[in-house]
Design a protein around this motif. Structure first.
Motif, PDB file in Angstrom:
ATOM      1  N   LEU A 211     158.822  75.543  -8.776  1.00  0.00           N
ATOM      2  CA  LEU A 211     158.949  74.770 -10.010  1.00  0.00           C
ATOM      3  C   LEU A 211     157.646  74.089 -10.400  1.00  0.00           C
ATOM      4  O   LEU A 211     157.452  73.741 -11.564  1.00  0.00           O
ATOM      5  N   ILE A 212     156.743  73.898  -9.428  1.00  0.00           N
ATOM      6  CA  ILE A 212     155.403  73.419  -9.758  1.00  0.00           C
ATOM      7  C   ILE A 212     154.604  74.544 -10.407  1.00  0.00           C
ATOM      8  O   ILE A 212     153.904  74.342 -11.404  1.00  0.00           O
ATOM      9  N   LEU A 213     154.742  75.738  -9.860  1.00  0.00           N
ATOM     10  CA  LEU A 213     154.019  76.893 -10.406  1.00  0.00           C
ATOM     11  C   LEU A 213     154.633  77.387 -11.708  1.00  0.00           C
ATOM     12  O   LEU A 213     153.930  77.897 -12.582  1.00  0.00           O
ATOM     13  N   ASP A 214     155.977  77.269 -11.808  1.00  0.00           N
ATOM     14  CA  ASP A 214     156.707  77.790 -12.973  1.00  0.00           C
ATOM     15  C   ASP A 214     157.958  76.934 -13.190  1.00  0.00           C
ATOM     16  O   ASP A 214     159.004  77.196 -12.598  1.00  0.00           O
ATOM     17  N   PRO A 215     157.862  75.882 -14.025  1.00  0.00           N
ATOM     18  CA  PRO A 215     158.976  74.941 -14.194  1.00  0.00           C
ATOM     19  C   PRO A 215     160.276  75.582 -14.675  1.00  0.00           C
ATOM     20  O   PRO A 215     161.345  74.995 -14.502  1.00  0.00           O
ATOM     21  N   GLU A 216     160.215  76.755 -15.261  1.00  0.00           N
ATOM     22  CA  GLU A 216     161.429  77.413 -15.751  1.00  0.00           C
ATOM     23  C   GLU A 216     161.790  78.624 -14.880  1.00  0.00           C
ATOM     24  O   GLU A 216     162.386  79.584 -15.375  1.00  0.00           O
ATOM     25  N   ASN A 217     161.495  78.542 -13.631  1.00  0.00           N
ATOM     26  CA  ASN A 217     161.782  79.667 -12.737  1.00  0.00           C
ATOM     27  C   ASN A 217     163.279  79.720 -12.431  1.00  0.00           C
ATOM     28  O   ASN A 217     163.836  78.816 -11.791  1.00  0.00           O
ATOM     29  N   SER A 218     163.945  80.767 -12.869  1.00  0.00           N
ATOM     30  CA  SER A 218     165.402  80.860 -12.754  1.00  0.00           C
ATOM     31  C   SER A 218     165.853  81.010 -11.305  1.00  0.00           C
ATOM     32  O   SER A 218     166.921  80.519 -10.932  1.00  0.00           O
ATOM     33  N   ILE A 219     165.068  81.687 -10.479  1.00  0.00           N
ATOM     34  CA  ILE A 219     165.450  81.848  -9.074  1.00  0.00           C
ATOM     35  C   ILE A 219     165.443  80.506  -8.353  1.00  0.00           C
ATOM     36  O   ILE A 219     166.334  80.210  -7.542  1.00  0.00           O
ATOM     37  N   ALA A 220     164.456  79.663  -8.663  1.00  0.00           N
ATOM     38  CA  ALA A 220     164.405  78.331  -8.055  1.00  0.00           C
ATOM     39  C   ALA A 220     165.623  77.514  -8.465  1.00  0.00           C
ATOM     40  O   ALA A 220     166.271  76.867  -7.623  1.00  0.00           O
ATOM     41  N   HIS A 221     165.959  77.524  -9.755  1.00  0.00           N
ATOM     42  CA  HIS A 221     167.119  76.760 -10.232  1.00  0.00           C
ATOM     43  C   HIS A 221     168.414  77.315  -9.647  1.00  0.00           C
ATOM     44  O   HIS A 221     169.323  76.551  -9.282  1.00  0.00           O
ATOM     45  N   PHE A 222     168.524  78.630  -9.552  1.00  0.00           N
ATOM     46  CA  PHE A 222     169.736  79.245  -8.998  1.00  0.00           C
ATOM     47  C   PHE A 222     169.915  78.843  -7.536  1.00  0.00           C
ATOM     48  O   PHE A 222     171.009  78.446  -7.102  1.00  0.00           O
ATOM     49  N   THR A 223     168.844  78.958  -6.768  1.00  0.00           N
ATOM     50  CA  THR A 223     168.925  78.629  -5.344  1.00  0.00           C
ATOM     51  C   THR A 223     169.211  77.151  -5.141  1.00  0.00           C
ATOM     52  O   THR A 223     170.000  76.769  -4.259  1.00  0.00           O
ATOM     53  N   LEU A 224     168.615  76.291  -5.961  1.00  0.00           N
ATOM     54  CA  LEU A 224     168.902  74.857  -5.859  1.00  0.00           C
ATOM     55  C   LEU A 224     170.348  74.550  -6.207  1.00  0.00           C
ATOM     56  O   LEU A 224     170.977  73.685  -5.579  1.00  0.00           O
ATOM     57  N   SER A 225     170.910  75.259  -7.183  1.00  0.00           N
ATOM     58  CA  SER A 225     172.321  75.030  -7.534  1.00  0.00           C
ATOM     59  C   SER A 225     173.226  75.375  -6.355  1.00  0.00           C
ATOM     60  O   SER A 225     174.184  74.659  -6.050  1.00  0.00           O
ATOM     61  N   CYS A 226     172.908  76.463  -5.662  1.00  0.00           N
ATOM     62  CA  CYS A 226     173.682  76.846  -4.473  1.00  0.00           C
ATOM     63  C   CYS A 226     173.476  75.855  -3.341  1.00  0.00           C
ATOM     64  O   CYS A 226     174.425  75.502  -2.622  1.00  0.00           O
ATOM     65  N   LEU A 227     172.254  75.387  -3.182  1.00  0.00           N
ATOM     66  CA  LEU A 227     171.941  74.416  -2.132  1.00  0.00           C
ATOM     67  C   LEU A 227     172.711  73.122  -2.358  1.00  0.00           C
ATOM     68  O   LEU A 227     173.331  72.568  -1.433  1.00  0.00           O
ATOM     69  N   TYR A 228     172.706  72.620  -3.590  1.00  0.00           N
ATOM     70  CA  TYR A 228     173.421  71.376  -3.898  1.00  0.00           C
ATOM     71  C   TYR A 228     174.935  71.563  -3.765  1.00  0.00           C
ATOM     72  O   TYR A 228     175.644  70.653  -3.340  1.00  0.00           O
ATOM     73  N   ALA A 229     175.421  72.740  -4.128  1.00  0.00           N
ATOM     74  CA  ALA A 229     176.852  73.019  -3.959  1.00  0.00           C
ATOM     75  C   ALA A 229     177.244  72.939  -2.485  1.00  0.00           C
ATOM     76  O   ALA A 229     178.270  72.360  -2.123  1.00  0.00           O
ATOM     77  N   GLU A 230     176.418  73.529  -1.613  1.00  0.00           N
ATOM     78  CA  GLU A 230     176.665  73.475  -0.175  1.00  0.00           C
ATOM     79  C   GLU A 230     176.676  72.039   0.336  1.00  0.00           C
ATOM     80  O   GLU A 230     177.427  71.689   1.247  1.00  0.00           O
ATOM     81  N   GLN A 231     175.839  71.195  -0.242  1.00  0.00           N
ATOM     82  CA  GLN A 231     175.706  69.816   0.214  1.00  0.00           C
ATOM     83  C   GLN A 231     176.708  68.870  -0.443  1.00  0.00           C
ATOM     84  O   GLN A 231     176.684  67.676  -0.179  1.00  0.00           O
ATOM     85  N   GLY A 232     177.573  69.405  -1.313  1.00  0.00           N
ATOM     86  CA  GLY A 232     178.582  68.577  -1.961  1.00  0.00           C
ATOM     87  C   GLY A 232     178.067  67.764  -3.128  1.00  0.00           C
ATOM     88  O   GLY A 232     178.759  66.862  -3.620  1.00  0.00           O
ATOM     89  N   GLU A 233     176.868  68.068  -3.599  1.00  0.00           N
ATOM     90  CA  GLU A 233     176.285  67.355  -4.755  1.00  0.00           C
ATOM     91  C   GLU A 233     176.681  68.108  -6.027  1.00  0.00           C
ATOM     92  O   GLU A 233     175.897  68.865  -6.593  1.00  0.00           O
ATOM     93  N   GLU A 234     177.906  67.863  -6.492  1.00  0.00           N
ATOM     94  CA  GLU A 234     178.454  68.665  -7.581  1.00  0.00           C
ATOM     95  C   GLU A 234     177.659  68.533  -8.872  1.00  0.00           C
ATOM     96  O   GLU A 234     177.377  69.533  -9.541  1.00  0.00           O
TER      97      GLU A 234
END
Length: 391
Positions: A211-234
């Motif tokens: 996200l520093i290199l590419d603030p609109e990187n869809s793979i980064a956002h997708f992976t973070l959404s899965c990471l937060y889901a795993e951690q219960g951060e809905e």
């Protein structure tokens, strides 16, 4: 091959002896001697050039030691012998931050190499948990040939994306070094690799770097959404997934996994699979259409996921798309013939359509699989009465 050598020496002696000792040295004999001398000199130069990396020797007809990794691996080139050489290389490069995938029994800590470890099991006494900084001045990726080939993984294509890149250095021909400081493609692959193998902190770091290199990187956002889901951060999970929808709604992550196997409930054990189920459940409470999109991703990415098809059927049913719900439940049953939940859900759909013979048929299957299923018992008696009335 060793038993062949004595016979080769005898053959060579018969070829050279006349040329050296004969008083009648013909042109043919002299030509043979010149060829032999040339080959000896060639062999000597090749041996001197490869010093001290004899394990990685390949002759020039195969492309030399620089290309030997394309043909062979393991004991033919990589026994983890070049860790000391890597340390010297890093010192010359002013000790940049490093991602390390090392194959061998030596301990990188012994050489004071600080590294973020690639998600591989190797025979290293201690596993580094260092996380590289988000803004490294320079970041290198060093990987052993055996790991580059994924020779101990069922999936040998794990690092095909890296094989396409040109290394900036080779340590003893067994460790390749790449500059990934500004390499978005490398960090995308690493983020997915880390997350799908359960290395959350490293995955989060790779996403942050992306996200520093590419603030609109869809793979980064997708992976973070899965990471937060795993951690219960809905809320954080939803916030990241909404960005994915805006950037690339059809995005599917890559299934990078070192060990491939099944976990409980028949799920694959891959962390994207588990996280997408959690994310789907979050959206099912808020937006069924988006939940549908997530479960469709699951069955696209994991076509053998019987639970994915079952949950997809539930969403179709909630959206009053009964035929698609039936098709999804039937696919779940094809994948797992003793899946009682799918039979019960099929019975529910057929109940809404007043198809009592199919309701009875599927409830009987539920009780065959699970005789203690109380709801199936209750609704079976009601369905049988309805069927008698219709008949």
């Amino acid at each position: 091959i060793l038993p062949i050598y004595p016979f080769l020496f005898v053959l060579l002696s018969q070829t050279i002896q006349p040329a050296v000792f004969s008083h009648q040295r013909t042109i043919i004999f002299r030509f043979q001697f010149l060829i032999f001398s040339f080959l000896c000199i060639w062999y000597l130069i090749s041996s001197l050039r490869i010093y001290p990396h004899y394990l990685a020797y390949f002759n020039e007809f195969s492309g030399g030691p620089d290309n030997g990794w394309k043909y062979l691996a393991d004991s033919n080139i990589d026994w983890g012998q070049d860790l000391k050489g890597l340390k010297k290389y890093l010192e010359k490069e002013d000790n940049p931050e490093i991602l390390l995938g090392y194959y061998g029994s030596a301990n990188p800590d012994y050489y004071h190499i600080e590294y973020q470890k690639l998600p591989f099991y190797v025979a290293v006494p201690r596993m580094s948990r260092k996380i590289n900084s988000l803004n490294p001045q320079k970041e290198l990726l060093a990987i052993s040939v055996n790991i580059l080939h994924s020779i101990y993984s069922p999936d040998r294509s794990l690092f095909n994306w890296l094989k396409k890149k040109k290394p900036i250095g080779k340590i003893g021909y067994s460790i390749f070094v790449y500059d990934v400081t500004l390499d978005i493609d490398a960090h995308e692959n690493l983020a997915q690799f880390y997350f799908n193998n359960g290395r959350y902190k490293e995955a989060e770091r790779e996403c942050g770097r992306l996200l520093i290199l590419d603030p609109e990187n869809s793979i980064a956002h997708f992976t973070l959404s899965c990471l937060y889901a795993e951690q219960g951060e809905e809320e954080l999970a939803i916030n990241e997934y909404e960005k994915v929808i805006g950037l690339n709604a059809d995005l599917l992550p890559r299934r990078y996994v070192y060990y491939i196997g099944e976990g409980s409930s028949g799920q694959t054990g891959e962390f994207y699979h588990r996280a997408l189920f959690i994310l789907g459940a979050i959206y099912f409470k808020k937006d069924e259409a988006k939940a549908l999109n997530i479960y469709q991703k699951i069955v696209q990415l994991y076509p053998d996921s019987f639970e994915g098809y079952n949950n997809l059927g539930v969403v179709y049913e909630e959206l009053s798309r009964d035929e698609q719900a039936i098709s999804s439940y039937q696919r779940a049953i094809q994948l797992k013939p003793d899946f009682a939940d799918a039979y019960f859900n099929l019975a529910v759909v057929y109940w809404s359509k007043n198809e009592w013979n199919l309701v009875v048929k599927n409830l009987l299957e539920v009780l065959r699989i699970n005789p203690q299923h109380q709801e199936a018992r209750k609704y079976l008696s009601l369905a049988q009465e309805k069927l008698k009335t219709v008949q």
